[in-house]
Design a protein around this motif. Structure first.
Motif, short mmCIF file in Angstrom:
data_model
loop_
_atom_site.label_atom_id
_atom_site.label_comp_id
_atom_site.label_asym_id
_atom_site.label_seq_id
_atom_site.Cartn_x
_atom_site.Cartn_y
_atom_site.Cartn_z
N ALA A 2 0.74 -1.33 0.10
CA ALA A 2 0.00 -0.02 -0.27
C ALA A 2 0.82 1.26 -0.15
O ALA A 2 0.40 2.38 -0.33
N ASN A 3 2.12 0.87 0.50
CA ASN A 3 2.86 2.24 0.54
C ASN A 3 3.92 2.42 -0.71
O ASN A 3 4.81 3.44 -0.70
N ARG A 4 3.76 1.61 -1.77
CA ARG A 4 4.68 1.59 -2.95
C ARG A 4 4.12 2.74 -3.86
O ARG A 4 2.88 2.93 -3.98
N THR A 5 5.02 3.39 -4.88
CA THR A 5 4.52 4.09 -5.67
C THR A 5 3.95 3.10 -6.98
O THR A 5 4.32 1.98 -7.14
N VAL A 6 2.91 3.79 -7.87
CA VAL A 6 2.46 2.93 -8.70
C VAL A 6 3.63 2.42 -9.80
O VAL A 6 4.52 3.55 -10.00
N ASN A 16 12.37 8.66 -7.08
CA ASN A 16 10.98 8.43 -6.86
C ASN A 16 10.20 9.56 -6.42
O ASN A 16 10.64 10.37 -5.54
N PRO A 17 9.00 9.63 -6.70
CA PRO A 17 7.91 10.87 -6.31
C PRO A 17 8.03 10.81 -4.92
O PRO A 17 8.03 11.95 -4.29
N THR A 68 -0.22 16.27 9.38
CA THR A 68 -1.52 16.69 9.19
C THR A 68 -2.08 16.04 8.13
O THR A 68 -1.44 15.47 7.08
N PRO A 69 -3.38 16.01 7.76
CA PRO A 69 -4.04 15.40 6.75
C PRO A 69 -3.69 15.99 5.45
O PRO A 69 -3.67 15.35 4.22
N PHE A 70 -3.53 17.42 5.36
CA PHE A 70 -2.75 18.02 3.97
C PHE A 70 -1.57 17.23 3.51
O PHE A 70 -1.45 17.01 2.45
N LEU A 71 -0.60 16.94 4.72
CA LEU A 71 0.62 16.37 4.36
C LEU A 71 0.38 14.83 3.80
O LEU A 71 1.10 14.40 2.95
N CYS A 72 -0.58 14.32 4.51
CA CYS A 72 -0.72 12.80 3.81
C CYS A 72 -1.35 12.82 2.54
O CYS A 72 -1.04 11.93 1.88
N LEU A 73 -2.28 13.90 2.24
CA LEU A 73 -2.79 13.86 0.75
C LEU A 73 -1.80 14.14 -0.22
O LEU A 73 -1.74 13.85 -1.21
N VAL A 74 -0.86 14.92 0.31
CA VAL A 74 0.41 15.43 -0.75
C VAL A 74 1.14 14.08 -1.14
O VAL A 74 1.42 13.85 -2.08
N LEU A 75 1.59 13.31 0.11
CA LEU A 75 2.35 12.00 -0.30
C LEU A 75 1.38 10.95 -1.18
O LEU A 75 1.89 10.42 -1.76
N LYS A 76 0.03 11.15 -0.76
CA LYS A 76 -0.71 10.19 -1.73
C LYS A 76 -0.77 10.64 -3.23
O LYS A 76 -0.73 9.81 -4.15
N MET A 77 -0.81 11.85 -3.42
CA MET A 77 -0.68 12.60 -4.93
C MET A 77 0.60 12.04 -5.52
O MET A 77 0.59 11.44 -6.56
N LEU A 78 1.79 11.92 -4.53
CA LEU A 78 3.10 11.67 -5.08
C LEU A 78 3.12 10.19 -5.25
O LEU A 78 3.72 9.95 -6.38
N VAL A 99 -8.49 23.20 -1.59
CA VAL A 99 -7.99 22.22 -2.82
C VAL A 99 -7.06 23.03 -3.54
O VAL A 99 -6.16 22.37 -4.10
N ARG A 100 -7.30 24.16 -3.66
CA ARG A 100 -6.27 25.01 -4.79
C ARG A 100 -5.00 25.24 -3.88
O ARG A 100 -3.99 24.91 -4.49
N ALA A 101 -4.91 25.36 -2.46
CA ALA A 101 -3.48 25.27 -1.97
C ALA A 101 -2.74 23.91 -1.93
O ALA A 101 -1.64 23.64 -2.12
N LEU A 102 -3.66 22.70 -2.11
CA LEU A 102 -3.23 21.40 -2.22
C LEU A 102 -2.42 21.21 -3.61
O LEU A 102 -1.58 20.75 -3.77
N GLY A 103 -3.36 21.69 -4.65
CA GLY A 103 -2.63 21.48 -5.83
C GLY A 103 -1.61 22.47 -6.33
O GLY A 103 -0.66 21.99 -6.92
N ALA A 104 -1.50 23.58 -5.60
CA ALA A 104 -0.39 24.39 -5.92
C ALA A 104 0.83 23.76 -5.03
O ALA A 104 1.88 24.10 -5.95
N PHE A 105 0.66 23.41 -3.81
CA PHE A 105 1.76 22.72 -3.25
C PHE A 105 2.51 21.47 -4.26
O PHE A 105 3.44 21.45 -4.37
N TYR A 106 1.49 20.65 -4.89
CA TYR A 106 2.06 19.53 -5.58
C TYR A 106 2.57 19.92 -6.84
O TYR A 106 3.62 19.31 -7.29
N LEU A 107 2.13 21.15 -7.40
CA LEU A 107 2.61 21.69 -8.57
C LEU A 107 4.05 22.13 -8.35
O LEU A 107 4.93 22.00 -9.18
N ARG A 108 4.09 22.84 -7.36
CA ARG A 108 5.56 23.29 -6.94
C ARG A 108 6.41 22.26 -6.76
O ARG A 108 7.60 22.45 -6.90
N LEU A 109 6.24 21.07 -6.16
CA LEU A 109 7.04 19.95 -5.94
C LEU A 109 7.51 19.19 -7.17
O LEU A 109 8.64 18.68 -7.29
#
Length: 445
Positions: A2-6, A16-17, A68-78, A99-109
């Motif tokens: 469950a913790n591996r990248t696709v 690795n992302p 935080t849940p925000f950081l957990c969702l960022v790692l899930k997107m990666l 939602v905008r803040a989450l997308g902006a942070f992922y785009l920056r990474l």
């Protein structure tokens, strides 16, 4: 699993992302309850619902480093690596700010500097408030434009190290980006136009003063070109406004470029200062290490000297004790000789006094025959006993004399050997005796 990248995920910045998040924080996220319950088997479609339920942004908090849940969702997107169109839709979302803040942070990474400037700079016009959770678990108030500006300028955000991006003026020099036009330029233009009108308009005149024609009016009247303000061309006004706007834009571009260059110079200066401070620190550390090494060597030399001095003192003490033993042995031998001489004199005296010619019974007057016979027998018995005793004394003296003679010979030979040895041989013999006590091999002569 469950913790591996696709499997079909592309490497981001050569790795690795998921490795864009540090290992310690990534392990904390894997062990968190929100990751196990809410992020399990999460897809890109279901991720939108979780992002809409966010109520704050942040990294880790608390003494036991909770994500935080925000950081957990960022790692899930990666981990699942959604498509770029989904991320752009997240950024264009106006209703849900987290939602905008989450997308902006992922785009920056994930994406490059050109995409970051292209999609994140329009968000600087968003002034909505955001809740940010700090390291102590308390909420802090911030705004969306401040958050986007920190993503473009800072090296770390939400406890994640951000990848480096190119400076904006480099893209402008390569004609990849146009000069950034701020929404505040219109307000600045209005302020400058008002200040210009205030400078151009003359002060109010009193009513009684005659109206004096200006130079422009006299010149226009002279050449027949005077016209009223109502006859001014609207195209000319539009052209003037465009020229003024172009001047302001070029001025703002030059200001932005100057600020960027000045910022670059400041960063270079700071880097040089840090490098110099680092070199000074390294030189200081080298000097301290060198001094510690020299001090350690001095301590070792001092210990070696003390050990050598102790060894010399011990050898000198052993030599003195050996000399005292030799002197004491010689004195004992001398006493034994004197005792032997005195005992030999006493024995000779006793043997003379016990001889038959000097026995007192022989000087007595002889009486009657029976008494003479008894006395004769008695004297013979006494003489036999004395003879036996003398024989025993002679044997004992002979044995003792032989033993003493052997002892005297051995002592004389040792003394002769000691006296016949030189000083160096005596020192070597003493050192060998000491080394034998210490269990060391002897020195060779």
């Amino acid at each position: 699993m469950a913790n591996r990248t696709v499997k079909d995920a592309q490497s981001i910045h050569g790795t690795n992302p998921q490795y864009l998040v540090e290992k310690i924080i990534r392990t904390r996220i894997y062990d968190s309850r929100y990751w196990k319950e809410e992020c399990f088997a999460l897809s890109a479609e279901l991720l939108v619902d979780k992002a809409m339920a966010l109520r704050c942004i942040g990294g880790v908090y608390g003494g036991n480093i909770k994500p935080t849940p925000f950081l957990c969702l960022v790692l899930k997107m990666l981990q699942i690596q959604p498509e770029k169109d989904i991320i752009i839709e997240f950024i264009k979302q106006d209703e849900f700010k987290y939602v905008r803040a989450l997308g902006a942070f992922y785009l920056r990474l994930v994406y490059g500097s050109l995409d970051c400037y292209k999609y994140l700079e329009p968000l600087l016009n968003d002034y909505r408030k955001l809740r940010i959770m700090d390291r102590s678990g308390q909420y802090q108030l911030a705004h969306m434009d401040e958050y986007i500006d920190s993503l473009l300028r800072d090296e770390r955000s939400n406890d994640v190290i951000l990848p480096r991006v190119q400076k904006r003026w480099i893209h402008e020099a390569n004609n990849e980006l146009e000069g950034r036009v701020s929404l505040l330029d219109d307000d600045l233009d209005d302020l400058e136009s008002e200040s210009d009108e205030e400078e151009i308009l003359p002060p109010p005149r009193p009513r009684n003063d005659p109206v004096e024609p200006t130079r422009t009016a006299l010149r226009d009247d002279r050449h027949g070109r005077g016209h009223s303000p109502s006859r001014r061309s609207p195209q000319r006004d539009l052209r003037n406004d465009r020229e003024r706007e172009k001047r302001h834009r070029s001025r703002s571009r030059s200001r932005e470029r100057d600020r960027g260059m000045e910022r670059e110079r400041g960063m270079d200066r700071m880097e040089r200062d840090r490098g110099m401070d680092r070199e000074r620190g390294m030189d200081r550390d080298r000097g301290m290490d060198r001094e510690r090494g020299m001090e350690r060597e001095r301590g070792m030399e001092r210990m070696e000297r003390e050990r050598g001095m102790d060894r010399e003192r011990l050898m000198e003490r052993e030599r003195a004790m050996e000399r005292d033993r030799i002197v004491e042995r010689e004195r004992g031998m001398e006493r034994e000789r004197k005792r032997h001489r005195s005992r030999s004199r006493e024995k000779r005296h006793r043997s003379r006094s016990r001889s038959p010619g000097h026995h007192p019974h022989h000087h007595r007057e002889r009486g009657r025959g029976g008494e003479k016979e008894r006395e004769h027998r008695h004297s013979e018995r006494v003489e036999r006993e004395h003879g036996k005793e003398r024989n025993r004394d002679r044997e004992r003296d002979r044995d003792r004399g032989e033993r003493k003679e052997k002892h005297h010979r051995s002592g004389r030979s040792k003394r002769d050997n000691i006296l016949g040895m030189s000083r160096e041989e005596l020192e070597i013999a003493e050192a060998n005796a000491l080394r034998a006590r210490l269990g060391m091999p002897p020195l060779r002569l």
